[in-house]
Design a protein around this motif. Structure first.
Motif, mmCIF file in Angstrom:
data_model
loop_
_atom_site.group_PDB
_atom_site.id
_atom_site.type_symbol
_atom_site.label_atom_id
_atom_site.label_comp_id
_atom_site.label_asym_id
_atom_site.label_seq_id
_atom_site.Cartn_x
_atom_site.Cartn_y
_atom_site.Cartn_z
ATOM 1 N N ILE A 167 0.833 -1.207 0.000
ATOM 2 C CA ILE A 167 0.000 0.000 0.000
ATOM 3 C C ILE A 167 0.865 1.252 0.000
ATOM 4 O O ILE A 167 0.580 2.210 -0.732
ATOM 5 N N ALA A 168 1.930 1.263 0.802
ATOM 6 C CA ALA A 168 2.770 2.459 0.917
ATOM 7 C C ALA A 168 3.381 2.845 -0.429
ATOM 8 O O ALA A 168 3.351 4.021 -0.828
ATOM 9 N N GLY A 169 3.922 1.868 -1.139
ATOM 10 C CA GLY A 169 4.529 2.178 -2.435
ATOM 11 C C GLY A 169 3.515 2.646 -3.461
ATOM 12 O O GLY A 169 3.765 3.599 -4.214
ATOM 13 N N HIS A 170 2.353 1.997 -3.503
ATOM 14 C CA HIS A 170 1.336 2.374 -4.479
ATOM 15 C C HIS A 170 0.786 3.765 -4.192
ATOM 16 O O HIS A 170 0.516 4.544 -5.117
ATOM 17 N N LEU A 171 0.609 4.106 -2.926
ATOM 18 C CA LEU A 171 0.116 5.438 -2.575
ATOM 19 C C LEU A 171 1.125 6.514 -2.965
ATOM 20 O O LEU A 171 0.739 7.571 -3.470
#
Length: 225
Positions: A167-171
């Motif tokens: 989630i962190a990378g995609h956000l």
């Protein structure tokens, strides 16, 4: 802003109100047979290199434990998670591995299987693991409590670790890409370069998180002997 940002993680289809986006996880079963039409090809060679690497790691970690089919099982889990991680790097494709529910479907059955097998077939060894060697008698009740809690939360930590990293990378990639229409042209090249570096980092994170999930699961398996 927030609705648009988190809509990339929405499993609902935009055509009909059914969660069809979960079907993206099944694309692996459509593409994997195509690898075997041309032998040898580059995709198959890369897959064989990864499989050899995983097998060596599994043999080093499992040591004297002998579970038939464990290498095949965890290799399948690795490629399933890796494929879903890679899918999220393509635009407008739903990433199943960003959802805790999807990741729990891997970690929870593995953990439950190990617990059932261990406590039924290796009861004495399971009790031994609750108290590390050299523990003073006065600390034994606390160590049993700590080891029990750490054992119970294992499937959750496996799933949360994978979910949070994806989630962190995609956000971050999504947030930066939304600024492309509002920043001056002179900074556009810099933004594209940063996005390219982030995508490269996400490729590495996708592989590393799949590897970490698999290796930790194997470590939990090696304790049952």
């Amino acid at each position: 802003m927030m609705n648009n940002l988190f809509s990339i993680f929405d499993p609902l289809s935009s055509i009909i109100p059914i969660q069809l986006n979960w079907l993206s996880s099944l694309l692996l079963f459509m593409f994997s047979p195509l690898l075997f039409w041309l032998i040898p090809n580059r995709s198959l060679m890369v897959m064989n290199l990864i499989l050899k690497f995983l097998k060596n790691e599994m043999n080093n970690l499992l040591n004297n434990t002998h579970f038939k089919g464990v290498s095949l099982f965890f290799s399948t889990v690795f490629f399933m998670i890796l494929f879903n991680n890679f899918l999220g790097l393509y635009p407008y494709i739903f990433t199943s591995s960003t959802h805790l529910l999807f990741n729990l479907t891997f970690s929870l059955p593995i953990w439950l299987s190990l617990m059932f097998y261990g406590w039924i077939m290796k009861t004495q060894n399971m009790f031994i693991h609750l108290i590390p060697n050299g523990t003073p008698p006065i600390l034994m009740p606390f160590m049993v409590l700590i080891e029990t809690i750490s054992n119970i939360i294992r499937p959750g930590t496996l799933a949360v670790r994978l979910t949070a990293n994806m989630i962190a990378g995609h956000l971050l990639v999504t947030l930066l890409s939304q600024n492309g229409t509002i920043i001056p042209t002179m900074f556009l090249i810099l933004l594209i370069s940063v996005e390219f570096l982030l995508l490269t980092l996400e490729l590495m994170v996708s592989f590393i998180q799949s590897y970490v999930f698999t290796i930790l699961s194997i470590l939990y398996t090696s304790e049952i002997h």
